[in-house]
Design a protein around this motif. Structure first.
Motif: not given
Ligand SMILES: NC(=O)c1ccc[n+]([C@@H]2O[C@H](COP(=O)([O-])OP(=O)(O)OC[C@H]3O[C@@H](n4cnc5c(N)ncnc54)[C@H](OP(=O)(O)O)[C@@H]3O)[C@@H](O)[C@H]2O)c1
Length: 253
Positions: A93-107
């Motif tokens: 079992l290989v678990c690569t599925a993921a959504s993505a997000v980057l951004g500073p805590l306040a924003e």
């Protein structure tokens, strides 16, 4: 037949992959797709998944004989249980599925952070739990973290928290589910389509140029380089409860 250098490196050496059944969650692009291609080339029967059945089947057809596509959203534990029951017994079992997000805590948008936690933390948690009745006792799981757990990247706190939680859970599951082996891959900056959703084209180009300048190896990583690490972890029966960093030396700088 023209044999590519990568094929010479791996072909026939991975004795725990030929003839085995490998399930790769989230394999329509990026690292999951490269992993599915490598496992198929090494002789595994590979089941790939996407949230969209048509997309999974399209990619499976592109990858060729020995690959089948199925639909599952990893945030849904009942759907994972159902798809694993349909597949039957499997070895990897290989678990690569993921959504993505980057951004500073306040924003950073909270709904995107919650989607990351739902797919990358809960998705891997639900997947391993649902796999238990179907995963061969000699089988192996590869989880996904990221080097932001070790190398601070402003804007990546959700990835850092989720990755650290998965590495810790993976070590515990390795003890609980033995003799099944559970290991975690910890990628650095890898050139996959995920970056197209995180940065506009100019920002992506600037980010990758900066990474290339800074990294000891002089470039970002490739999906198939991470795929080789996954194949190693699935194959090597003496590696268990490990976190394997594939980052071109990023944490050294
Ligand atoms: N690329 C990097 O630089 C990097 C660095 C560190 C860690 N990582 C980690 O490595 C893993 C793979 O990354 P990647 O770059 O290959 O990502 P990617 O190119 O964005 O691919 C993600 C895959 O996950 C599937 N997916 C997304 N959400 C899903 C959900 N809720 N349920 C089921 N499938 C879902 C997508 O398929 P569909 O859209 O077809 O459903 C797609 O096949 C992730 O855990 C990522 O966080 C990547």
């Amino acid at each position: 037949m023209v044999v590519m250098p990568d094929a010479i490196y791996l072909l026939g050496m991975l004795t725990n992959i030929r003839g085995k059944t490998s399930v790769v969650l989230g394999a329509t692009r990026g690292i999951g797709r490269a992993t599915a291609a490598l496992l198929r080339d090494e002789g595994a029967r590979v089941v790939i998944t996407s949230r969209e059945l048509a997309r999974a089947q399209d990619v499976a057809a592109q990858l060729g004989e020995g690959v089948e596509g199925r639909a599952v959203d990893v945030t849904d534990p009942a759907a994972l249980a159902a798809v694993f029951a349909e597949i039957g017994r499997f070895d990897h079992l290989v678990c690569t599925a993921a959504s993505a997000v980057l951004g500073p805590l306040a924003e950073v948008p909270l709904d995107a952070v919650e989607a990351l936690v739902a797919s990358k933390f809960w998705g891997q948690y639900h997947a391993v739990r649902a796999a238990i009745p179907h995963l061969d006792p000699r089988g192996a799981v590869v989880l996904f973290s990221g080097t932001v757990t070790q190398k601070v990247l402003p804007g990546a706190s959700a990835y850092a928290a989720v990755g650290a939680a998965i590495e810790a859970a993976g070590r515990t599951w390795a003890a609980e589910l033995a003799p099944r082996r559970i290991n975690t891959v910890v990628p650095g900056v890898i050139d996959t389509p995920v970056w197209d959703g995180l940065l506009d084209a100019a920002s992506k180009q600037a980010h990758f140029a900066g990474v290339a300048d800074a990294l000891p190896v002089g470039r970002p990583g490739l999906a198939r380089e991470v795929a080789k690490a996954v194949a190693f972890l699935l194959d090597n029966e003496f590696v268990d409860g490990a976190s394997l960093v594939i980052d071109g030396g990023h944490r050294l700088i």
